[in-house]
Motif scaffolding. Structure first.
Motif, PDB file in Angstrom:
ATOM      1  N   MET A 721      39.348  47.380  14.585  1.00  0.00           N
ATOM      2  CA  MET A 721      39.164  46.969  13.202  1.00  0.00           C
ATOM      3  C   MET A 721      39.273  48.158  12.275  1.00  0.00           C
ATOM      4  SD  MET A 721      35.988  44.812  11.504  1.00  0.00           S
ATOM      5  CE  MET A 721      36.311  43.431  12.572  1.00  0.00           C
ATOM      6  N   VAL A 722      39.895  47.939  11.108  1.00  0.00           N
ATOM      7  CA  VAL A 722      39.970  48.923  10.043  1.00  0.00           C
ATOM      8  C   VAL A 722      39.605  48.232   8.735  1.00  0.00           C
ATOM      9  CG1 VAL A 722      41.733  50.350  11.169  1.00  0.00           C
ATOM     10  CG2 VAL A 722      42.420  48.484   9.637  1.00  0.00           C
ATOM     11  N   VAL A 723      39.347  49.041   7.728  1.00  0.00           N
ATOM     12  CA  VAL A 723      39.061  48.547   6.387  1.00  0.00           C
ATOM     13  C   VAL A 723      40.072  49.187   5.445  1.00  0.00           C
ATOM     14  CG1 VAL A 723      37.333  48.275   4.577  1.00  0.00           C
ATOM     15  CG2 VAL A 723      36.610  48.379   6.959  1.00  0.00           C
ATOM     16  N   ILE A 724      40.844  48.367   4.728  1.00  0.00           N
ATOM     17  CA  ILE A 724      41.864  48.872   3.815  1.00  0.00           C
ATOM     18  C   ILE A 724      41.506  48.463   2.393  1.00  0.00           C
ATOM     19  CG2 ILE A 724      43.645  48.780   5.604  1.00  0.00           C
ATOM     20  CD1 ILE A 724      44.712  46.245   4.226  1.00  0.00           C
ATOM     21  N   LYS A 725      42.137  49.144   1.441  1.00  0.00           N
ATOM     22  CA  LYS A 725      41.866  48.858   0.036  1.00  0.00           C
ATOM     23  C   LYS A 725      42.308  47.446  -0.304  1.00  0.00           C
ATOM     24  CE  LYS A 725      42.029  53.640  -1.602  1.00  0.00           C
ATOM     25  NZ  LYS A 725      40.590  53.665  -1.928  1.00  0.00           N
ATOM     26  N   VAL A 738      34.060  49.547  -0.088  1.00  0.00           N
ATOM     27  CA  VAL A 738      34.268  48.149   0.268  1.00  0.00           C
ATOM     28  C   VAL A 738      35.764  47.846   0.230  1.00  0.00           C
ATOM     29  CG1 VAL A 738      33.813  45.750  -0.369  1.00  0.00           C
ATOM     30  CG2 VAL A 738      32.023  47.469  -0.626  1.00  0.00           C
ATOM     31  N   GLY A 739      36.247  47.248   1.299  1.00  0.00           N
ATOM     32  CA  GLY A 739      37.657  46.884   1.362  1.00  0.00           C
ATOM     33  C   GLY A 739      37.840  45.618   2.162  1.00  0.00           C
ATOM     34  N   GLU A 740      39.101  45.342   2.499  1.00  0.00           N
ATOM     35  CA  GLU A 740      39.415  44.144   3.281  1.00  0.00           C
ATOM     36  C   GLU A 740      39.422  44.498   4.755  1.00  0.00           C
ATOM     37  OE1 GLU A 740      42.726  40.547   3.611  1.00  0.00           O
ATOM     38  OE2 GLU A 740      43.125  42.307   2.366  1.00  0.00           O
ATOM     39  N   LEU A 785      38.382  38.848   4.401  1.00  0.00           N
ATOM     40  CA  LEU A 785      36.964  39.129   4.210  1.00  0.00           C
ATOM     41  C   LEU A 785      36.806  40.533   3.650  1.00  0.00           C
ATOM     42  CD1 LEU A 785      35.477  37.704   7.538  1.00  0.00           C
ATOM     43  CD2 LEU A 785      35.655  36.579   5.319  1.00  0.00           C
ATOM     44  N   LEU A 786      35.871  40.699   2.734  1.00  0.00           N
ATOM     45  CA  LEU A 786      35.597  41.988   2.110  1.00  0.00           C
ATOM     46  C   LEU A 786      34.292  42.534   2.679  1.00  0.00           C
ATOM     47  CD1 LEU A 786      36.439  41.105  -1.605  1.00  0.00           C
ATOM     48  CD2 LEU A 786      37.979  41.884   0.196  1.00  0.00           C
ATOM     49  N   SER A 800      34.639  37.525   0.060  1.00  0.00           N
ATOM     50  CA  SER A 800      35.974  37.178   0.543  1.00  0.00           C
ATOM     51  C   SER A 800      36.969  37.336  -0.582  1.00  0.00           C
ATOM     52  CB  SER A 800      36.009  35.741   1.074  1.00  0.00           C
ATOM     53  OG  SER A 800      35.763  34.827   0.019  1.00  0.00           O
ATOM     54  N   LYS A 801      38.227  37.526  -0.218  1.00  0.00           N
ATOM     55  CA  LYS A 801      39.258  37.647  -1.242  1.00  0.00           C
ATOM     56  C   LYS A 801      39.428  36.333  -1.997  1.00  0.00           C
ATOM     57  CE  LYS A 801      42.874  40.109  -1.022  1.00  0.00           C
ATOM     58  NZ  LYS A 801      44.190  40.700  -0.704  1.00  0.00           N
TER      59      LYS A 801
END
Length: 1573
Positions: A721-725, A738-740, A785-786, A800-801
């Motif tokens: 899992m990663v978190v992107i802008k 906080v990212g997606e 999901l954010l 969530s987006k």
């Protein structure tokens, strides 16, 4: 106690109401059964008929059981899942601090505008997913307005206080008073007067039109008399003798509306918003989204690296695939239960064993592949897509159908049963998203649908017995999966396809609301089952209780796939049963000692409320309680409350496992059951302000603006899992950002079916670092999901987006807003907690919209007070404004199949204007902070400096000139030597006595083909001369009039008006033509007639016997006494005595006649036309149009003022042509009379008004074929010119041209003209003139007094048509109305005119000529200062075209934009009302007319609703949005009225000032008045 046998329907209404309240108290547990029986018997004692007690049948529950069921049903309505003590405390503190805030005006609503009719419509649509009503009785009402005489409630305002205006009485009788609400903090009347005093306008240029309306059209007649005093009060005299309606006489309006506007102004003086430092300097620059706050917190952590989960170790004993699992458990444990379904009584009576599941799936697979399609239909082959259409209470049939497809190699597509299965009439709210599913099935090329026998029977059928086509669905063949024959013993399922082939398609919805299908391959499905088995520790034989939808998401993955993969027993609880018994799932866990429960926080909340009725619940066997919506931050409240309540019942804290899922990435994370160490679970108290800026900041535990998050477990085994802008390219976030969330796993979906473009953006994401370096070769899938990743790989989700709203650079989550709204007291105001929150794009930024279902017993005042508190709470907690807050009836919003709010459908209805809310509150003033900077005027720039600048830049100065009048033009005919029209008429009577000058037609068409219009009266030159002599003789003999006396001519349109006009001239009297009073609206129009008679100082009145009867009616004499009129002479009774001599004026500069008119701004004034000017006007028209005695000219317009009077009474005498007169009232009676007459007489030139053109367009829209069959041919028409004093109505002329092109009307024949008070005829399309020119100008530049030409279709473009060609002898210049400097052709300015037929001045009572020099003898400050010009009071511009005139020069086109007096100055810019009105009219199909005006710097928009009254509130947000988008203006007040309320004069022009006066005097009887905050 004996039973009471009473027919409840026969009881009085108050008794029935009290009985319903008593029943409600029993159902809610507020009263015991004994107390209920006692009070009921006492209430029904007078109507008591005692009978022996009867045994209750087995189907009828006891009162105690019924009360218990109602109590359970009530629990499902108390949806406080978002309830938080901290949030409630924060909201209460915020509201306490805002108690002294500004008081907002209560919207005004007609009492017939209620929403019960909508509720009745909703309740008639039965649906299994429909929520039950709170009351057992029907409290709804019908919505139909029922004609013009309606129960209008009170006045237009529900607000009342001391000193309110007296009740007005119109033509519709006295209206009953409604309940008045006293709003605290009301301002005094003196305060209003002070505001009005400071906002008075300066004395405008007098523009004079026409208040009375004699057109008999239904549309225009309806516009007269709705508020009788308005016309009198809005047409009044100024100190100079002019009659004005423009001044803001504040103290005169003491109505409720004025007080509300003052209240609104007081509210807007203290706006809760930041300083507008981001204004834009130039409006030409496109609006940009507001920039982020530079002081916002920034992420400070290091860049996040991909976080892997633990290694996926698949236990050796698991089946190799799902088919093998089905074969294993169907053979070895064939008697074990696979699925159990509870019936509607809550009993587990329906079971499916693994043996039956295996047998039925083989039957379905064999039948699909070998027997389907034998009746000529297309068969089903492996790889085809088929739809699975099963109801929500039949998971057994669904499981068989799903696994049958897997065995056959067919791709199943589970979808919802369309709601039209139950009813033929499709209610869109009950079938929300159904068309989207149909579109998806069409894109998947689905031709077959699998369903159960019971579901198939319930579907609507066509006449031949086939299932009817559903709206938006493709044509489907239906396959019933019940009662199939066994396959042959030697049959085996086809060999397995490639593991990369799709196993099934799961539908979902994007943020935009479109329905898409996610492909899940066979390998991904198997990997998903293996991963969930490891993560959840599933084992064979476990019992699972599932409440979720088994067709998609978590219910499908766990309840259908993993259960069979592990040989588990699943107990499904239908949602319909949950509404009756919300604790049924807890009972099943206790009964079956289930170890797994699959629920949502909603089910935990309902079960929590039901705990007191189920004390025998035991959760000791439960090891995994999967919370499917655990990713929702507000599920924490339900989890904690449920644990606290049932921990004593054996519930273990480690058993509650939040779950994060995504339709694209499938399972995102799950808290592993039994993991209780601190490193495996976590909570965070975070700052909501930090989250809104996208950073993670820890807040104090007692903070009132904090958000507590719980983890959703760790990264899944085998996944990364990663978190992107959130926005832009996929850049890795920092650890505190906080990212997606994005997942790389072997079980994620592979793409959207048939949508390769968005598939790559969602399913093939390759993140990289901020410096551009790649973060690896792995492809990730966006989850939507954010959140962020905490210590130890814990996953935290904060939104969530889909629910993300980015407002002014800050992000807000819809769930957070919902929680704040639900915390506002009274909490029970919202029906079942049903709230929809979304954002809409308005003016390059997102705006928050909140729509809530209110309880049915809420009053108007309670609703408004609650909305006010919600606005304050959201502003205080989230520091963001709510753009729109709407309330709808209970159980009204569109629903998902399981009863939730269908957000996308709700948003679509809101934007389409079909939501029909019960209350609306708009707050654009506090939300819209990115408007362009107001224009600043530079008074230090002199006109000479501007002139020099234009010369330096090489700009062409704006001027144009018509054809020059030469001496030869005047000597072309001997008759033109006469300087007076009277001499010309006498000369024609001598030289051509039998020549027909006039023919008056009526609406009757004679005979059969060829059809002829009946001529009512004809008059030759000799007849007209003789009749004029007799009228002149009567004036002298009977009227005792002298030379120079003024005579009022009050006639209906006809030849008698012409004869009376020349009869006055024959004896030296000055005629004044006045429109007669309207017979249906005498109380409104007669005072205006009397006013013009008085202002013109008429010594006598010439009229006909018909009009004379109107003046002597009882109703007329009650308004104007007979003695108050001057001498009245009836020309129907003329003497036979001839005149001794015809009067000849000593000089042509003496007054010939007075021309009176009333402008759209309410100003009444008369201009003096000399004999020389009248003759010059006729000469110019003759030369322009090439009129000769042999010509036939058709006139269909009003003959009382302006160019219409000149064409009707003057030009035919001067040129000698035959004028065919058609009164506009005849066109109203028969719309075809004008076209038929033009065709009969082969007319080349015809003139009409916009009102006539509109009547023909509407009345003959479907009759052109009939007219053509009757021989109507318009190919003879060379010129069809509209006589008007306004900007050309291009839309109407274009529609007219296209409509009648079938009759031979040439497009180039239709044109417009222009005249005004100072010059009655400036422009007129001539016979040999170039075609009319059309240009497109930039509206943004136009409101800054600049003219910028753009291409057709450009944004903010306005189409403007040339207002005809300048008449011979006319010269115009464009001048700055303030500095009087000549403008360049790139600037908008006032049109000044120099012409021999200019009016000589205004006629005033006292002879005051103070305005003469400014309006009739003005000189340019720059340019040719020697020539004298008259100021028209109209804004326009001149453009040189490529067309060539008859003299060989290039043509200069004159474009009229609008009246200077009508323009409104807002934000330093000049707006033309017609532009705003055109924009508003396009915003909704039910708006039939619109008018705008300003009051105390507030823009007021009045719209006429052509529909039901319940649609009125739909218009408020649409009107506000469209004016903001197109004009950068905030609407202050939106008024919705009935059709015909907006007053329109005889020329088809809107009387905006009359409308304003009627609104402020509270005389419009509006349907709804919204005061935007």
């Amino acid at each position: 106690m004996a039973d009471i046998n009473v027919d409840v329907s026969q009881l009085p209404e108050d008794v029935r109401r009290k009985l319903a309240e008593l029943t409600l108290e029993l159902s809610e547990g507020d009263i015991t059964q004994k107390g209920y029986d006692k009070k009921k018997s006492k209430l029904l004692a007078p109507y008591n008929i005692q009978q022996p007690p009867q045994n209750t049948g087995p189907s009828a529950p006891s009162p105690q059981t019924a009360a218990q069921r109602k109590a359970h049903r009530r629990l499902t309505r108390e949806d406080n899942r978002y309830h938080s003590e901290i949030r409630t405390e924060a909201v209460m503190q915020a509201l306490a601090m805002s108690k002294r805030g500004p008081v907002m005006p209560l919207p005004s609503k007609r009492t017939s505008v209620n929403y019960q009719g909508q509720q009745r419509h909703r309740e008639r649509q039965d649906s299994s997913s429909d929520d039950d009503s709170i009351f057992g009785e029907d409290v709804s009402r019908d919505f139909n307005r029922g004609g013009r005489f309606r129960d209008s409630g009170a006045s237009s305002s529900s607000f009342s206080d001391a000193g309110a205006s007296p009740h007005h009485q119109g033509g519709r009788g006295e209206r009953p008073h409604s309940a008045a609400y006293a709003i605290p903090g009301n301002t005094s009347r003196q305060a209003l007067a002070d505001v009005l005093q400071s906002s008075r306008h300066s004395q405008p240029i007098p523009q004079q039109p026409d208040v009375t309306n004699n057109a008999k059209s239904m549309r225009q007649a309806d516009r007269v008399g709705h508020y009788a005093p308005a016309h009198l009060s809005s047409v009044r005299m100024t100190s100079t003798g002019h009659v004005s309606g423009l001044q803001d006489d504040g103290p005169r309006h003491q109505g409720k509306v004025s007080a509300k506007i003052q209240q609104l102004l007081n509210t807007l003086k203290r706006p809760k918003r930041k300083p507008l430092k981001d204004y834009f300097v130039e409006e030409d620059d496109a609006l940009e989204a507001p920039q982020p706050d530079p002081n916002a917190p920034k992420p400070e952590g290091s860049t996040l690296t991909p976080v892997p989960g633990e290694q996926l170790v698949v236990p050796s004993g698991l089946p190799r695939n799902l088919e093998a699992a089905l074969q294993r458990y169907g053979s070895s444990t064939y008697k074990a239960n696979a699925v159990t379904v509870l019936d509607q009584n809550g009993k587990p009576s329906i079971n499916l064993t693994y043996g039956k599941l295996l047998s039925r799936t083989h039957k379905i697979a064999y039948t699909m592949l070998h027997k389907v399609g034998q009746k000529g239909e297309g068969g089903i082959k492996p790889g085809d897509r088929v739809a699975l259409v099963y109801p929500n209470n039949d998971p057994i049939s669904f499981s068989c159908g799903f696994y049958g497809c897997l065995l056959a190699g067919v791709v199943p597509v589970p979808v919802e049963v369309p709601s039209s299965r139950r009813t033929v009439v499709v209610d869109d709210s009950k079938d929300a998203g159904g068309q989207g599913i149909g579109f998806l099935l069409g894109s998947l090329n689905v031709q077959w649908a699998l369903t159960s026998e019971a579901c198939h029977k319930g579907m609507s059928k066509s006449s031949n017995g086939d299932v009817a086509n559903f709206k938006g669905w493709p044509k489907l063949s239906w396959f019933i999966t019940d009662h199939l024959s066994k396959p042959p013993k030697d049959w085996h399922p086809p060999p397995k396809q490639s593991e990369d082939c799709p196993a099934y398609v799961e539908y979902t919805q994007s943020k935009e609301g479109s329905t898409v299908g996610v492909k899940v391959t066979r390998s991904a499905m198997l990997c998903h089952c293996q991963t969930l088995t490891v993560a959840s520790n599933y084992t064979e034989g476990e019992v699972m209780v599932c409440v979720l939808d088994f067709k998609r998401d978590v219910g499908l993955w766990h309840g259908i796939l993993c259960s069979v993969f592990n040989g588990m027993h699943v107990i499904f609880i239908p949602y319909s049963l949950m509404k009756i018994d919300p604790a049924s799932w807890m009972k099943m866990i206790t009964k079956y000692k289930a170890s797994v429960g699959i629920v949502k926080s909603r089910d935990m909340h309902w079960g929590l409320l039901a705990q007191k009725d189920h004390k025998d619940v035991n959760f000791s066997s439960l090891r995994l309680l999967l919370v499917a919506d655990g990713a929702n931050p507000w599920s924490l409240t339900s989890c904690d409350a449920f644990l606290n309540a049932f921990q004593s019942k054996g519930l273990k804290s480690e058993a509650i496992c939040p779950y994060a899922s995504s339709s694209e990435a499938l399972t995102v994370s799950i808290r592993r059951p039994g993991k209780t160490s601190a490193s495996k679970t976590g909570r965070g108290i975070l700052s909501m302000q930090g989250l809104s800026h996208g950073v993670v900041r820890v807040d104090s535990e007692n903070s009132l603006t904090s958000l507590t998050l719980q983890d959703c477990g760790q990264v899944m085994p085998g996944a990364v899992m990663v978190v992107i802008k959130i926005d832009g390219p996929p850049v890795l976030c920092k650890t505190d950002e906080v990212g997606e969330l994005c997942v790389c796993s072997g079980y994620a979906g592979t793409g959207y079916w048939g949508l390769q473009g968005i598939t790559s953006n969602t399913f093939q994401v390759q993140p990289f670092h901020g410096d551009g370096r790649s973060a690896g070769d792995k492809m990730y899938v966006r989850t939507g999901l954010l959140g962020f990743l905490g210590p130890g790989g814990l996953v935290f989700v904060c939104g969530s987006k889909e629910g993300l709203m980015s407002v002014s650079g800050r992000r807000h989550n819809t769930d957070d807003i919902i929680a704040t709204v639900l915390a506002v007291e009274p909490m029970k105001f919202i029906y079942r907690g049903r709230i929809a929150v979304f954002s809409i794009p308005v003016l390059k930024d997102e705006r928050i919209v909140i729509i809530a279902e209110q309880r049915p017993d809420c009053t108007e005042e309670e609703s408004f007070q609650w909305m006010s508190r919600v606005l304050q709470a959201v502003d205080s907690i989230h520091q963001v404004g709510v753009y729109c807050l709407a309330l709808v009836p209970p159980n009204y919003l569109p629903k998902t199949p399981l009863g939730g709010i269908h957000l996308h459908e709700t948003k679509k209805k809101f934007l389409d204007g079909s939501l029909h809310p019960a209350n609306v509150l708009m707050c654009p003033h506090t939300c819209v902070t990115n408007l362009p900077k107001p224009r600043e005027h530079r008074p230090d720039v002199t006109p000479s400096a501007v002139h020099v600048g234009n010369i330096v830049q090489g700009a062409r100065m704006a001027w144009a000139q018509g054809r020059e009048l030469s001496i030869s033009d005047e000597d072309s005919d001997s008759a033109r030597k006469h300087q007076f029209l009277t001499e010309i008429l006498r000369w024609r009577s001598q030289t051509t006595p039998d020549h027909n000058l006039y023919t008056l037609l009526n609406s009757k068409i004679q005979g059969k083909w060829p059809y002829q219009v009946q001529a009512q009266l004809t008059m030759t030159c000799s007849q007209l001369h003789k009749r004029a002599e007799r009228i002149g003789s009567m004036l002298v003999e009977k009227g005792k009039l002298n030379t120079g006396d003024h005579v009022a001519l009050i006639y209906h349109p006809g030849i008698e008006l012409v004869a009376a006009f020349y009869g006055c001239l024959y004896v030296g009297c000055v005629p004044v033509t006045i429109r007669p009073p309207h017979p249906q609206n005498i109380s409104t129009t007669l005072p205006t007639v009397k006013m013009i008679v008085d202002v013109s100082k008429a010594s006598a009145i010439l009229t006909s016997s018909i009009v004379l009867k109107l003046l002597r009616l009882k109703e007329s004499t009650g308004i104007v006494e007979t003695k108050a009129w001057p001498t009245i002479l009836d020309t129907d009774d003329l003497p036979k005595k001839k005149l001794a001599a015809i009067y000849r004026a000593p000089t042509p500069e003496m007054i010939c006649y007075l021309d009176f008119s009333v402008s759209t701004t309410g100003m009444l004034a008369g201009v003096k036309m000399s004999h020389a000017a009248a003759t010059a006007l006729c000469r110019s028209i003759k030369l322009q149009c090439e009129f000769y005695p042999s010509r036939d000219v058709a006139l269909c317009l009003d003959p009382y003022c302006g160019l219409g009077f000149g064409l009707w009474c003057l030009t035919s005498i001067y040129s000698g042509h035959h004028s065919i007169l058609i009164a506009p009232s005849e066109v109203e009676t028969n719309p075809a009379v004008w076209h038929t007459a033009v065709s009969n007489y082969k007319v080349r030139d015809t003139f009409c008004s916009y009102g006539v053109m509109e009547l023909c367009t509407r009345g003959l829209g479907t009759s052109t074929t009939t007219l053509k069959a009757r021989g109507v041919n318009l190919s003879c028409v060379r010129t069809c010119c509209v006589i008007a004093e306004e900007r050309p109505r291009i839309h109407l002329t274009t529609s007219f041209t296209k409509l009648f092109a079938n009759l031979g009307l040439s497009p180039r024949a239709v044109s417009t003209s222009f005249g005004c008070r100072v010059n009655l005829g400036m422009c007129l399309q001539g016979a040999s003139c170039p075609d009319p020119t059309t240009v497109y100008v930039d509206l943004r530049a136009l409101r800054n007094d600049r003219v910028t030409l753009v291409e057709k279709g450009s944004p903010h473009s306005l189409c403007v048509m040339e207002s005809g060609k300048l008449l011979p002898g006319v010269k115009v210049v464009i001048a700055n109305p303030d500095t009087k400097g000549q403008c360049a052709d790139s600037h908008l300015g006032e049109i000044w005119v120099h012409s021999p037929h200019n009016a000589t001045g205004y006629f005033t009572i006292y002879g005051d000529e103070s305005l003469h020099a400014d309006h009739f003898d003005s000189h340019l400050a720059t340019g040719d200062a020697r020539l004298s010009y008259a100021r028209t009071g109209f804004l326009g511009f001149v453009r040189r075209t490529e067309l060539t005139q008859s003299d060989g020069e290039r043509h200069d086109a004159i474009f009229v934009v609008g009246a200077l007096d009508e323009t409104v100055m807002l934000r330093g810019m000049r707006y033309h009302p017609i532009d705003i009105e055109n924009t508003v009219s396009r915003s909704h199909r039910k708006i039939c007319e619109c008018a705008v005006f300003t009051w105390t710097n507030l823009l007021v928009v009045v719209v006429e609703l052509e529909g039901n009254e319940n649609e009125a509130l739909d218009l408020v947000p649409l009107v506000t949005n469209v004016v903001l988008e197109d004009h950068y203006l905030i609407v202050g007040v939106v008024v919705v009225v009935d059709p015909g309320i907006i007053p329109i004069n005889s020329r088809g022009e809107k009387q905006r000032m009359h409308l304003r006066d009627g609104f402020l005097a509270d005389q419009l009887d509006p349907i709804y008045v919204a005061y935007n905050m």
